[in-house]
Design an enzyme around this catalytic site. Sequence first.
Site, PDB file in Angstrom:
ATOM      1  N   ARG A 159      -9.153   1.744   9.211  1.00  0.00           N
ATOM      2  CA  ARG A 159      -8.707   0.186   9.642  1.00  0.00           C
ATOM      3  C   ARG A 159      -9.228  -0.343  10.605  1.00  0.00           C
ATOM      4  O   ARG A 159      -9.398  -1.697  10.834  1.00  0.00           O
ATOM      5  CB  ARG A 159      -7.247   0.036  10.816  1.00  0.00           C
ATOM      6  CG  ARG A 159      -5.999  -0.844   9.513  1.00  0.00           C
ATOM      7  CD  ARG A 159      -4.330   0.086  10.166  1.00  0.00           C
ATOM      8  NE  ARG A 159      -3.535  -0.426  10.160  1.00  0.00           N
ATOM      9  CZ  ARG A 159      -2.206  -0.582   9.359  1.00  0.00           C
ATOM     10  NH1 ARG A 159      -2.051   0.477   8.920  1.00  0.00           N
ATOM     11  NH2 ARG A 159      -1.701  -1.438   9.265  1.00  0.00           N
TER      12      ARG A 159
ATOM     13  N   LYS B  69       1.032  -1.033  -0.171  1.00  0.00           N
ATOM     14  CA  LYS B  69       0.365   0.525  -0.228  1.00  0.00           C
ATOM     15  C   LYS B  69       0.572   1.295   0.052  1.00  0.00           C
ATOM     16  O   LYS B  69       0.459   2.543  -0.745  1.00  0.00           O
ATOM     17  CB  LYS B  69      -0.954  -0.023   1.624  1.00  0.00           C
ATOM     18  CG  LYS B  69      -2.113  -0.878   1.078  1.00  0.00           C
ATOM     19  CD  LYS B  69      -2.954  -1.324   2.468  1.00  0.00           C
ATOM     20  CE  LYS B  69      -2.342  -0.968   3.835  1.00  0.00           C
ATOM     21  NZ  LYS B  69      -1.570  -2.450   4.456  1.00  0.00           N
TER      22      LYS B  69
ATOM     23  N   ARG C 299      11.531  -5.948   4.241  1.00  0.00           N
ATOM     24  CA  ARG C 299      11.126  -4.661   3.311  1.00  0.00           C
ATOM     25  C   ARG C 299      12.324  -3.838   5.231  1.00  0.00           C
ATOM     26  O   ARG C 299      12.578  -4.375   5.681  1.00  0.00           O
ATOM     27  CB  ARG C 299       9.973  -4.660   4.535  1.00  0.00           C
ATOM     28  CG  ARG C 299       9.245  -2.451   4.406  1.00  0.00           C
ATOM     29  CD  ARG C 299       8.104  -2.508   4.084  1.00  0.00           C
ATOM     30  NE  ARG C 299       7.296  -2.910   5.986  1.00  0.00           N
ATOM     31  CZ  ARG C 299       6.014  -3.462   6.018  1.00  0.00           C
ATOM     32  NH1 ARG C 299       5.241  -2.723   4.739  1.00  0.00           N
ATOM     33  NH2 ARG C 299       5.422  -3.969   6.728  1.00  0.00           N
TER      34      ARG C 299
ATOM     35  N   ARG D 187      -0.159  -8.779  13.109  1.00  0.00           N
ATOM     36  CA  ARG D 187      -0.635  -8.158  12.635  1.00  0.00           C
ATOM     37  C   ARG D 187      -2.091  -8.197  11.727  1.00  0.00           C
ATOM     38  O   ARG D 187      -2.574  -8.189  11.266  1.00  0.00           O
ATOM     39  CB  ARG D 187       0.543  -7.205  11.962  1.00  0.00           C
ATOM     40  CG  ARG D 187       0.939  -6.288  12.929  1.00  0.00           C
ATOM     41  CD  ARG D 187       2.718  -5.873  12.474  1.00  0.00           C
ATOM     42  NE  ARG D 187       2.326  -4.556  10.695  1.00  0.00           N
ATOM     43  CZ  ARG D 187       3.346  -4.703  10.615  1.00  0.00           C
ATOM     44  NH1 ARG D 187       4.684  -5.878  10.065  1.00  0.00           N
ATOM     45  NH2 ARG D 187       3.855  -4.468   9.009  1.00  0.00           N
TER      46      ARG D 187
ATOM     47  N   ARG E  43      11.666  -2.446   9.786  1.00  0.00           N
ATOM     48  CA  ARG E  43      11.243  -1.855  11.007  1.00  0.00           C
ATOM     49  C   ARG E  43      10.509  -2.554  12.000  1.00  0.00           C
ATOM     50  O   ARG E  43      10.582  -3.366  12.130  1.00  0.00           O
ATOM     51  CB  ARG E  43       9.709  -1.790   9.954  1.00  0.00           C
ATOM     52  CG  ARG E  43       9.626  -0.356   9.582  1.00  0.00           C
ATOM     53  CD  ARG E  43       8.418  -0.311   8.525  1.00  0.00           C
ATOM     54  NE  ARG E  43       7.149  -1.114   9.565  1.00  0.00           N
ATOM     55  CZ  ARG E  43       5.164  -0.742   9.240  1.00  0.00           C
ATOM     56  NH1 ARG E  43       5.268  -0.308   7.775  1.00  0.00           N
ATOM     57  NH2 ARG E  43       4.489  -1.181  10.004  1.00  0.00           N
TER      58      ARG E  43
HETATM   59  P1  AMP Z   1       1.488   0.535   8.619  1.00  0.00           P
HETATM   60  O1  AMP Z   1       2.779   1.291   8.813  1.00  0.00           O
HETATM   61  O2  AMP Z   1       0.629   1.322   7.959  1.00  0.00           O
HETATM   62  O3  AMP Z   1       1.658  -0.957   8.793  1.00  0.00           O
HETATM   63  O4  AMP Z   1       1.139   0.974  10.216  1.00  0.00           O
HETATM   64  C1  AMP Z   1       1.965   0.488  11.496  1.00  0.00           C
HETATM   65  C2  AMP Z   1       1.283  -0.007  12.308  1.00  0.00           C
HETATM   66  O5  AMP Z   1       0.915   1.594  13.196  1.00  0.00           O
HETATM   67  C3  AMP Z   1       0.102  -0.792  12.770  1.00  0.00           C
HETATM   68  O6  AMP Z   1       0.307  -2.235  12.887  1.00  0.00           O
HETATM   69  C4  AMP Z   1      -0.675  -0.083  13.686  1.00  0.00           C
HETATM   70  O7  AMP Z   1       0.224  -0.570  15.305  1.00  0.00           O
HETATM   71  C5  AMP Z   1      -0.417   1.670  13.841  1.00  0.00           C
HETATM   72  N1  AMP Z   1      -1.535   1.746  12.956  1.00  0.00           N
HETATM   73  C6  AMP Z   1      -1.368   2.597  11.437  1.00  0.00           C
HETATM   74  N2  AMP Z   1      -2.670   3.016  10.992  1.00  0.00           N
HETATM   75  C7  AMP Z   1      -3.101   2.750  11.679  1.00  0.00           C
HETATM   76  C8  AMP Z   1      -4.693   2.888  12.317  1.00  0.00           C
HETATM   77  N3  AMP Z   1      -5.369   3.432  11.186  1.00  0.00           N
HETATM   78  N4  AMP Z   1      -5.351   2.817  13.070  1.00  0.00           N
HETATM   79  C9  AMP Z   1      -4.336   2.725  14.334  1.00  0.00           C
HETATM   80  N5  AMP Z   1      -3.562   1.912  14.143  1.00  0.00           N
HETATM   81  C10 AMP Z   1      -2.675   1.995  13.379  1.00  0.00           C
END
Ligand code: AMP
Length: 214
Positions: free
Chosen positions: A91, A16, A130, A173, A162
């Site tokens: 989410r 994404k 990644r 996740r 990360r």
């Molecule tokens: P991402 O970078 O989108 O993979 O997000 C990494 C982490 O950030 C997720 O596993 C959540 O802990 C947190 N996170 C990102 N976006 C959201 C969201 N919309 N709502 C809640 N937690 C989020």
Amino acid sequence: MKKAFIVLFGPPGVGKGTQAVVLSERLDYEHVSTGDILREAVKDRTEKGLQIRDFMNRGELVPDSLVNSAVIEKIDKSKSAKGFIFDGFPRNLGQAKEFDKILKSSGNSLDVVINIELDREILLRRIMGRRICSKCSSTFNVELDNIPGDGSCSCGGKLVVRSDDNESVITERFRVYADLTEPLLKYYNERDILRNVDGSGTVAEIASRIKALC
Ligand code: AMP
């Protein structure tokens, strides 16, 4: 003025973030990654930042109130943007409903939700491959073969794994995605704004499939 709102949807590791960067450049829209916003907040090392880090490092969702207010702030700050591409938001159903309210209050609505699909096995390989720039948050992938030759980002930042890209956190996740996020597909399908896209292939191939739907 009415603005365009696009959501890139899909499981962890589907690409994404990578696709949001490509699409936002092509359409000249603002890219909003809640993951990036939260990672920036963690860098501040404030009490709020440390709480956010704990949620992220457990693979759990950060509380809605925090995420929703960060989204409102980002939209408000980007008043001149023609449109927005969201990656990683909404989410869960609470966020999706709040998002609808936020957009409605400014006379806007969500135009399209692009659901990027990929087999679990490939997702895991992509997550393990990644690397993220510690300075500007750009994402690279060993699997997609787009790691810069000298191993550092063009901004000079170091490429790192990360902290939530490890096997136990990834399992959580995926569970959170299946339990809380995936049900949104039905929510958007009922509104007829959901489009599915094959997430396999190169970055350019996936990008042109997505572009055809925007
Ligand atoms: P991402 O970078 O989108 O993979 O997000 C990494 C982490 O950030 C997720 O596993 C959540 O802990 C947190 N996170 C990102 N976006 C959201 C969201 N919309 N709502 C809640 N937690 C989020």
